[in-house]
Scaffold this active site. Structure first.
Site, PDB file in Angstrom:
ATOM      1  N   LYS A 325       0.835  -1.200   0.000  1.00 59.22           N
ATOM      2  CA  LYS A 325       0.000   0.000   0.000  1.00 59.22           C
ATOM      3  C   LYS A 325       0.873   1.255   0.000  1.00 59.22           C
ATOM      4  O   LYS A 325       0.645   2.176  -0.792  1.00 59.22           O
ATOM      5  CB  LYS A 325      -0.913  -0.034   1.235  1.00 59.22           C
ATOM      6  N   SER A 326       1.867   1.285   0.868  1.00 61.53           N
ATOM      7  CA  SER A 326       2.702   2.489   0.964  1.00 61.53           C
ATOM      8  C   SER A 326       3.409   2.776  -0.361  1.00 61.53           C
ATOM      9  O   SER A 326       3.472   3.918  -0.824  1.00 61.53           O
ATOM     10  CB  SER A 326       3.770   2.304   2.045  1.00 61.53           C
ATOM     11  N   ARG A 330       2.880   5.959  -3.210  1.00 64.80           N
ATOM     12  CA  ARG A 330       4.022   6.789  -3.616  1.00 64.80           C
ATOM     13  C   ARG A 330       4.302   6.672  -5.114  1.00 64.80           C
ATOM     14  O   ARG A 330       4.774   7.616  -5.740  1.00 64.80           O
ATOM     15  CB  ARG A 330       5.253   6.407  -2.783  1.00 64.80           C
ATOM     16  N   GLY A 398      -5.294   7.633   5.444  1.00 61.81           N
ATOM     17  CA  GLY A 398      -4.445   8.591   6.149  1.00 61.81           C
ATOM     18  C   GLY A 398      -3.198   8.911   5.352  1.00 61.81           C
ATOM     19  O   GLY A 398      -2.733  10.055   5.319  1.00 61.81           O
ATOM     20  N   SER A 471       6.957   8.734  12.591  1.00 64.48           N
ATOM     21  CA  SER A 471       5.908   8.626  11.580  1.00 64.48           C
ATOM     22  C   SER A 471       6.461   8.831  10.173  1.00 64.48           C
ATOM     23  O   SER A 471       6.945   9.909   9.821  1.00 64.48           O
ATOM     24  CB  SER A 471       4.811   9.653  11.848  1.00 64.48           C
ATOM     25  N   GLN A 473       4.651   8.933   7.617  1.00 70.57           N
ATOM     26  CA  GLN A 473       3.741   9.823   6.888  1.00 70.57           C
ATOM     27  C   GLN A 473       4.155  11.276   7.071  1.00 70.57           C
ATOM     28  O   GLN A 473       4.170  12.055   6.117  1.00 70.57           O
ATOM     29  CB  GLN A 473       2.299   9.602   7.357  1.00 70.57           C
ATOM     30  N   ASP A 619       1.922  -1.465  11.722  1.00 70.92           N
ATOM     31  CA  ASP A 619       0.607  -1.886  11.213  1.00 70.92           C
ATOM     32  C   ASP A 619       0.289  -3.344  11.554  1.00 70.92           C
ATOM     33  O   ASP A 619      -0.797  -3.827  11.254  1.00 70.92           O
ATOM     34  CB  ASP A 619       0.557  -1.695   9.694  1.00 70.92           C
ATOM     35  N   LYS A 646      -4.699   5.123  14.845  1.00 72.65           N
ATOM     36  CA  LYS A 646      -4.750   4.514  13.508  1.00 72.65           C
ATOM     37  C   LYS A 646      -6.202   4.523  13.035  1.00 72.65           C
ATOM     38  O   LYS A 646      -7.014   5.270  13.548  1.00 72.65           O
ATOM     39  CB  LYS A 646      -4.160   3.105  13.553  1.00 72.65           C
ATOM     40  N   ARG A 650      -6.445   1.038  17.927  1.00 74.67           N
ATOM     41  CA  ARG A 650      -6.208  -0.407  17.745  1.00 74.67           C
ATOM     42  C   ARG A 650      -5.934  -1.138  19.048  1.00 74.67           C
ATOM     43  O   ARG A 650      -6.138  -2.351  19.128  1.00 74.67           O
ATOM     44  CB  ARG A 650      -5.071  -0.627  16.735  1.00 74.67           C
TER      45      ARG A 650
HETATM   46  C1  S3P Z   1       2.434   4.625   6.303  1.00 77.22           C
HETATM   47  C2  S3P Z   1       2.991   4.941   7.501  1.00 77.22           C
HETATM   48  C3  S3P Z   1       2.457   4.462   8.790  1.00 77.22           C
HETATM   49  C4  S3P Z   1       1.487   3.304   8.597  1.00 77.22           C
HETATM   50  C5  S3P Z   1       0.521   3.527   7.481  1.00 77.22           C
HETATM   51  C6  S3P Z   1       1.254   3.753   6.174  1.00 77.22           C
HETATM   52  C7  S3P Z   1       3.053   5.184   5.081  1.00 77.22           C
HETATM   53  O1  S3P Z   1       1.753   5.503   9.423  1.00 77.22           O
HETATM   54  O2  S3P Z   1       0.784   3.065   9.790  1.00 77.22           O
HETATM   55  O3  S3P Z   1      -0.339   2.418   7.325  1.00 77.22           O
HETATM   56  O4  S3P Z   1       2.743   4.699   3.973  1.00 77.22           O
HETATM   57  O5  S3P Z   1       3.846   6.114   5.195  1.00 77.22           O
HETATM   58  P1  S3P Z   1       2.529   6.578  10.376  1.00 77.22           P
HETATM   59  O6  S3P Z   1       3.527   7.230   9.535  1.00 77.22           O
HETATM   60  O7  S3P Z   1       1.454   7.518  10.811  1.00 77.22           O
HETATM   61  O8  S3P Z   1       3.074   5.776  11.486  1.00 77.22           O
END
Ligand code: S3P
Length: 738
Positions: A325-326, A330, A398, A471, A473, A619, A646, A650
């Protein structure tokens, strides 16, 4: 409803007037239903068929006695009828109409009344059928259809409320907009398509020599496109005149668009042709999803999906879980900002990454696919994004919201980022605050929650930011903003977090300076299109790793899984718990390490999970809680307070669910203490959180009874096809919808 309605008068018993009369007569909320039609035969049929209670003989008397009057006559006849009834309208009579254009009805009312009565609220039910007349009246005609009310400055709010109530009582959904907007919207969505259909059929029909042949060979496309050319010519003539200005401006837009396409065909300009077709197809898919209620543009929590998992079983075989997913998010972001065409394979076709994809399409990027995980992105360069037509809706994601906010803070146009109910509760101050330090202008809702309103045209300056939380993100958001900021932007993390942004920027040829816990970018670089092979998501693989680790007899291989060192907390932790796990065929694909993971059952033991592993497995905790419940002894999770913000809290979601299943577990502010033991059956809540839903499904392998998991629709955000894959591996789960 404050005003009591004893008598409702419907003037004009055609399909719309008759259907409304019938619906109101059956719900009995708006008094006696009196019908008037200039053709007395229609009123007699209305009485015979039970459409109305009383047939009015004198329009004047009926209007004088009525509390509420509905003008259900053709738009062209509206003014004449208004002239006839105006002398008999009392000060508190409520009046509406059902005309499909509004400005001309309002203009007629102004001419007739001089001062618009406060009880007048124009309306337009968007419903119809090819049948006409009172005999076709259908009390369900408005059910689940939209009705637009266009209140005027003079309309009282009481009158608006009564009419909203009236239409809602027929099952309709009421929307309120101003007159001009209504006419514009209808010109684009109804009147223009009718003009195109009429004109196309007429043009083809005029080819005297060939038309019979053309029509004989015309297939589905022609039939679909021209169905509405069968509509009533007089009515459409009247609509064209009534909504002339708005229709002309839509026709002009269309003619310009068609001209562009013509030129593209003439010049064999593939990019423009593909761009037009791809955007149109994506918009059409988006629209169908909205209609069928299955889109990420919907709050998925409205859909009822339940998982029912039978106890016992084991998992075996070779499977490949969907793409990371990440990395998928991107790939769309950087591919869009690159110069040239980026080809992505293995893309995750889940709601979250599709929300990112749709956002970039909304900002004018041509993206083909996904088809079987393949996506082609026609990059527009770092400064090529265009203002989206409306707020960017990112559903449950998110990652989309946080990463996009960095990018959007640096654009020349304003944007708004919105999401579903779960995302709207999540903290965005963590990105808005540092972006503001860089010079961004961002408004959030209370307590830094979405929606985010981002002002364009704000020059950004690089900062150094020490992240208060680990984080990826937040880090990625700032690095993306840093591509546009003046000077260097650097971020230090308190613990290692996933580094996909840094790796992918490098893969696109954009320099990233990495020193220990710090990553930095400077402006002035360029992203060069590339190929991206997205590995299978280790976070999705986790459910199956835990499944094999807890279910005796299991022997499962997960293929082509991304094992980036910043993501392998789950492997380290399961190994510490005693899992029998092997990494096979380790290789590097497009800058990311990948392996096949074989995992065979072996008894697990409880441990204190090392805190340095928490961000590397952030995660994976819902599934790890299940592993802990199956381990011998006590497992302690600490330093994991991020789990509370999250997709759900969780810690709480897992503590509540496992307690329901009879597990001895206690939540702490930053984790939990879990005693291994027996897992029973029961009904647990996923709290609309995909990973909670999938974790309880895995728990069934060691349960003594059925586990029912509520609200599992959001599994589609990260793991489309989860149930089918789980079943193929040996988990006995069924999905129930509706
Ligand atoms: C992610 C970072 C994580 C993760 C999320 C995906 C990303 O969140 O929990 O599912 O793709 O950068 P955080 O950066 O808030 O920890």
């Amino acid at each position: 409803m404050s005003k009591v309605i004893n008598k409702t008068l419907i003037i004009g018993l055609g399909l719309i007037g008759g259907s409304l009369a019938k619906a109101l007569r059956s719900n009995r909320r708006f008094g006696q239903i009196i019908g008037y039609d200039r053709d007395p035969d229609e009123t007699s049929v209305g009485i015979e068929l039970g459409v109305i209670d009383i047939a009015a003989e004198s329009l004047a008397d009926a209007v004088s006695e009525a509390d509420l009057v509905v003008l259900a006559v053709p738009v062209k006849a509206m003014e004449t009828v208004l002239v006839d009834i105006a002398p008999f309208i009392a000060e508190d009579t409520l009046i509406t109409d059902v005309g499909s254009t509004k400005a001309n009805v309002v203009a007629a009312a102004k001419r007739v009344f001089k001062t618009i009565p406060t009880g007048f609220v124009p309306g337009h039910p968007i419903a119809g059928s090819e049948k006409s007349g009172v005999a076709a009246a259908d009390e369900g005609l408005f059910d689940k259809h939209k009705v637009i009310l266009t209140p005027l400055a003079e309309s009282s709010s009481e009158a608006v409320n009564v009419f909203a109530d009236l239409w809602e009582s027929t099952g309709a959904e009421v929307l309120v907009m101003d007159v001009e907007k209504h006419d514009e919207v209808l010109a684009a969505t109804s009147h223009l398509p009718h003009m195109l259909a009429f004109s196309l059929v007429d043009t083809l029909a005029q080819e005297q020599d060939h038309n019979t042949d053309i029509f004989r060979y015309a297939a589905g496309g022609f039939r679909d496109f021209t169905r509405i050319a069968g509509s009533d010519p007089t009515m459409w003539h009247d609509i064209c005149l009534a909504n002339k200005d708005a229709l002309l401006s839509q026709l002009d837009r269309y003619i310009t668009g068609l001209g562009r396409l013509r030129t593209a065909i003439e010049c064999s300009d593939s990019e423009t042709m593909l761009g037009t077709f791809t955007r149109a197809r994506a918009a059409r898919e988006h629209f169908s999803r909205i209609l069928s209620g299955t889109a990420y543009s919907q709050d998925m929590s409205n859909q009822l999906v339940t998982f029912r998992a039978q106890p016992g079983g084991s998992v075996s075989g070779k499977i490949r879980v969907p793409g990371d997913k990440s990395i998928s998010h991107r790939s769309i972001m950087l591919g869009s900002l690159a110069d040239g065409v980026t080809e992505v394979s293995g893309f995750l076709e889940g709601e979250d990454s599709l929300a990112t994809l749709q956002s970039f399409r909304d900002m004018g990027v041509v993206i083909e696919g996904p088809v079987d995980g393949n996506v082609t992105i026609y990059g527009v360069g770092l400064n090529g994004l265009q203002a989206p037509p409306g707020p960017l809706y990112v559903g449950n994601s998110g990652t989309s919201m946080r990463l996009l906010s960095g990018l959007l803070a640096a654009q020349q146009f304003d944007t708004e980022l919105t999401g579903d109910a779960s995302l709207t509760k999540r903290p965005m101050g963590r990105v808005a605050d540092p972006l503001r330090l860089m010079g961004a202008e961002i408004e959030t809702a209370e307590n830094g929650r979405p929606p985010l309103k981002i002002k364009g045209g704000q020059p950004l300056k690089g900062i150094h930011y020490d992240m208060p939380m680990a984080s990826a993100q937040v880090k990625s958001c700032l690095l993306l903003a840093g591509l546009y900021a003046e000077g260097e932007t650097s971020v230090t993390e308190p613990a290692p977090t996933r580094d996909h942004t840094e790796r992918m920027l490098t893969g696109f040829g954009y320099p990233v300076k990495q020193e220990g816990a710090q990553a930095a970018v400077s402006p002035g670089g360029q992203l060069h299109a590339t190929k991206i092979d997205v590995p299978a998501d280790i976070s999705s693989a986790t459910f199956f790793m835990v499944a094999a680790a807890i279910a005796p007899g299991s022997d499962l291989t997960l293929e082509h899984v991304g094992i980036n060192p910043t993501r392998i907390g789950i492997i380290n932790i399961l190994r510490l718990m005693g899992a029998n796990l092997e990494l096979l065929n380790e290789r590097e694909v497009g800058g990311e390490p990948v392996a096949d993971i074989r995992i065979q059952y072996a008894p697990l033991k409880g441990i204190h999970i090392p805190e340095d592993q928490v961000p590397l497995a952030i995660d994976e905790f819902p599934a790890l809680f299940v592993a802990a419940a199956c381990a011998e002894g006590t497992t302690i999770v600490s330093g994991a307070e991020e789990l509370r913000v999250k997709e759900s809290d969780r810690i709480q979601s897992m503590v509540d669910g496992l307690k329901t299943l009879g597990v001895d577990i206690e939540g702490t502010p930053d984790g939990a203490i879990i005693q291994g033991g027996t897992i029973g059956g029961g009904v647990v809540e996923s709290h609309d959180d995909h990973r909670i839903a999938m974790s309880f499904c895995v728990a069934s392998l060691r349960a003594t009874d059925t586990i029912t998991i509520n609200d599992c629709a959001n599994v589609a955000t990260s793991f489309p096809g989860f149930v089918e894959l789980a079943k193929s591996a040996g988990i006995q789960v069924e999905k129930e919808e509706g």
